[in-house]
Design a protein around this motif. Sequence first.
Motif, mmCIF file in Angstrom:
data_model
loop_
_atom_site.group_PDB
_atom_site.id
_atom_site.type_symbol
_atom_site.label_atom_id
_atom_site.label_comp_id
_atom_site.label_asym_id
_atom_site.label_seq_id
_atom_site.Cartn_x
_atom_site.Cartn_y
_atom_site.Cartn_z
ATOM 1 N N MET A 47 0.971 -1.240 -0.056
ATOM 2 C CA MET A 47 0.085 -0.105 -0.027
ATOM 3 C C MET A 47 0.840 1.251 0.265
ATOM 4 N N LYS A 48 0.444 2.251 -0.863
ATOM 5 C CA LYS A 48 1.455 3.455 -1.097
ATOM 6 C C LYS A 48 0.714 4.617 -0.308
ATOM 7 N N ALA A 49 1.516 5.566 -0.034
ATOM 8 C CA ALA A 49 0.937 6.813 0.343
ATOM 9 C C ALA A 49 1.996 8.062 0.095
ATOM 10 N N ARG A 50 1.426 9.073 0.002
ATOM 11 C CA ARG A 50 2.254 10.301 -0.298
ATOM 12 C C ARG A 50 1.980 11.521 0.757
ATOM 13 N N VAL A 51 2.940 11.864 1.225
ATOM 14 C CA VAL A 51 2.638 13.216 2.275
ATOM 15 C C VAL A 51 3.473 14.241 1.916
ATOM 16 N N THR A 52 3.014 15.460 2.065
ATOM 17 C CA THR A 52 3.748 16.645 1.718
ATOM 18 C C THR A 52 3.798 17.602 3.085
ATOM 19 N N ALA A 53 5.062 17.775 3.541
ATOM 20 C CA ALA A 53 5.115 18.802 4.739
ATOM 21 C C ALA A 53 5.867 19.974 4.256
ATOM 22 N N SER A 54 5.185 21.122 4.539
ATOM 23 C CA SER A 54 5.876 22.321 4.043
ATOM 24 C C SER A 54 6.026 23.487 5.158
ATOM 25 N N ALA A 55 7.058 23.892 5.207
ATOM 26 C CA ALA A 55 7.512 24.872 6.112
ATOM 27 C C ALA A 55 6.820 26.250 5.882
ATOM 28 N N SER A 56 5.986 26.353 4.859
ATOM 29 C CA SER A 56 5.008 27.505 4.713
ATOM 30 C C SER A 56 3.367 27.244 5.030
ATOM 31 N N TYR A 57 3.117 25.946 5.348
ATOM 32 C CA TYR A 57 1.897 25.536 5.885
ATOM 33 C C TYR A 57 1.840 25.000 7.216
ATOM 34 N N THR A 58 1.397 25.720 7.976
ATOM 35 C CA THR A 58 1.102 25.247 9.457
ATOM 36 C C THR A 58 -0.049 25.481 10.203
ATOM 37 N N ILE A 59 -0.435 24.780 11.176
ATOM 38 C CA ILE A 59 -1.524 24.778 11.914
ATOM 39 C C ILE A 59 -1.458 25.789 13.052
ATOM 40 N N GLY A 60 -0.547 25.817 13.772
ATOM 41 C CA GLY A 60 -0.172 26.631 14.843
ATOM 42 C C GLY A 60 0.639 26.241 15.865
ATOM 43 N N ASP A 61 1.103 26.948 16.795
ATOM 44 C CA ASP A 61 1.941 26.576 17.868
ATOM 45 C C ASP A 61 1.388 25.667 18.878
ATOM 46 N N ILE A 62 1.942 24.608 19.493
ATOM 47 C CA ILE A 62 1.446 23.363 20.197
ATOM 48 C C ILE A 62 1.635 23.960 21.849
ATOM 49 N N ASP A 63 0.580 23.899 22.266
ATOM 50 C CA ASP A 63 0.514 24.587 23.874
ATOM 51 C C ASP A 63 1.151 23.281 24.448
ATOM 52 N N LYS A 64 2.150 23.245 25.390
ATOM 53 C CA LYS A 64 2.557 22.065 25.826
ATOM 54 C C LYS A 64 1.881 21.352 26.947
ATOM 55 N N ARG A 65 0.739 22.110 27.328
ATOM 56 C CA ARG A 65 -0.349 21.588 28.242
ATOM 57 C C ARG A 65 -1.171 20.654 27.448
ATOM 58 N N LEU A 66 -1.029 20.553 26.147
ATOM 59 C CA LEU A 66 -1.827 19.371 25.305
ATOM 60 C C LEU A 66 -1.449 18.077 25.799
ATOM 61 N N TYR A 67 -0.255 17.906 26.577
ATOM 62 C CA TYR A 67 0.124 16.794 27.161
ATOM 63 C C TYR A 67 -0.017 16.631 28.602
ATOM 64 N N GLY A 68 -1.122 17.162 29.218
ATOM 65 C CA GLY A 68 -1.658 17.146 30.529
ATOM 66 C C GLY A 68 -1.959 15.889 30.935
ATOM 67 N N SER A 69 -2.184 15.807 32.386
ATOM 68 C CA SER A 69 -2.477 14.512 33.160
ATOM 69 C C SER A 69 -3.669 14.759 33.993
ATOM 70 N N PHE A 70 -4.128 13.802 34.724
ATOM 71 C CA PHE A 70 -5.109 14.108 35.665
ATOM 72 C C PHE A 70 -5.302 12.764 36.818
ATOM 73 N N LEU A 71 -5.333 13.425 38.063
ATOM 74 C CA LEU A 71 -5.662 12.464 39.098
ATOM 75 C C LEU A 71 -6.660 12.986 39.833
ATOM 76 N N GLU A 72 -7.530 11.879 40.021
ATOM 77 C CA GLU A 72 -8.808 12.142 40.835
ATOM 78 C C GLU A 72 -8.700 11.163 41.950
ATOM 79 N N HIS A 73 -9.294 11.742 43.285
ATOM 80 C CA HIS A 73 -9.752 10.881 44.317
ATOM 81 C C HIS A 73 -10.777 9.773 44.023
ATOM 82 N N LEU A 74 -10.066 8.556 43.346
ATOM 83 C CA LEU A 74 -10.933 7.473 42.777
ATOM 84 C C LEU A 74 -9.947 6.244 42.645
ATOM 85 N N GLY A 75 -10.606 5.099 43.175
ATOM 86 C CA GLY A 75 -9.736 3.985 43.410
ATOM 87 C C GLY A 75 -8.430 4.135 44.027
#
Length: 501
Positions: free
Chosen positions: A1-29
């Motif tokens: 199976m074939k695929a083609r992908v183009t990544a361009s320095a000129s086409y971006t979505i936005g800066d990633i907030d580091k908090r995209l990789y946050g976590s969670f602790l609940e008083h549960l179990g």
Amino acid sequence: MKARVTASASYTIGDIDKRLYGSFLEHLGRAVYTGIYEPGHPAADAQGMRTDVIELVKALDTPICRYPGGNFVSAYNWEDGIGPKEDRPKRLDLAWRTTESNQVGIHEFADWADKAGTDMMLAVNLGSRGLDEARAFVEYVNHPGGTYWSDLRARNGRKEPWNCRLWCLGNEMDGPWQVGHKSAAEYGHLANETAKALRGLDPTLELVVCGSSHSNMPSYPQWEATVLEATYDQIDYISLHMYFENYEKRTDEYLALPLKLDRYISTVSGVIDYVKAKSRSKRDVRISFDEWNVWYHERKQDAQRMRDWDWPEAPRLLEDIYNFEDVLQVGCILNTFIRRCDVVRIACIAQLVNVIAPIMTEPGGPAWRQTIYWPFMLASRYGRGTALQLAVEVPFYSAAVADHVPYLDIAGVHDADSGTLTFFAVNRHATEMLEAELRLDGFKPRSVEHTIIKHDDLAATNTRSAPDNVAPRKGEGASLSGGGLSLALPPHSYSMVRVQL
């Protein structure tokens, strides 16, 4: 199976907030008790925190941790968790039908977060309580001194404020299962008034209002519209939650679910834009996806167990054992968040230890990484920078949630500081190698490294006795080719490809 992908320095979505990789602790179990906190454990520090768990959390590099809930927060009195431990009351927790000892409260959690290298994301109770208790909690945590609550904090051993910036205004208030459940209008009014009061204490706080608990809720997406119309100029984020299930044991359908996630994000983003226009506002509200994970392995069994038991303390509850198939799912979820980072600024894997978690512990024994620890760690550590708008040509398949599910799920990140491009790729196909050509426009690659997570058994797990059964290893499927990349991705595999520029 074939695929083609183009990544361009000129086409971006936005800066990633580091908090995209946050976590969670609940008083549960066992998330807190025998999870992060176990006095008497061989690895416990002077405060009773498990240092073996802290080291595993630090390796994840998760920048925020949401606390103390979750459903738990909607009937929680934060004052129960301060002061001498011997004086703290035991309470019945209605959310999970357990008994809460309150041996861990805000002081203990804040100390743990500092040791684990993560910032606090705190939630206030807008279920059984309201504005005044929320105001007191923020004052206790953040005010420098000279008032009743800040001076009480000092008497309890913490003179300097913690200065927590990110606050959740309740949890899943759209859910009838929630203690203090409210209609959208009722909750919107309460959340707005609470936000106004908290901004009176500190206008720089970041405030998160409750959105829909999941996209199948009968009130979705009208809930978002009603709540945002009531709160838009006072809040910064609206929260969304989603859990991923595979009860039918259909891997193709299971791995298509992130397209439903993407649609959920798109819909709520549209509601935000609508309310912004209707309000004639200049402010931007973003999404905090502060509960997400795979959750189905133990869900039905534990629901029955909770109905039968008699208020235990820190029982084994929701301790899903994740497999290799879940690695592929978590990889696709994280890729979705990266591709929607312009809208989703915060996300929290639920949860962090023992309860539907990447880290497991045994009381008095070891801690180890579940299978899903690895894709989360790789994305958290290497998925920082600017998300790229990739052009992808790849075959599709049809599933119940979408007609066109690409066999290649891929996200790309450019980190200008380290001079790297990182691609996270999942081959959804069960039997075919995926050969992808990546064109890199505006980038000059010097070298490439391939890391792969692959196991022949989708049901393979990591256990106490075999903690590294599913783990990353060096791959051989990436090479430089004519100023771009050639990738060979095995069927049902997760890959990280790092390009040094």
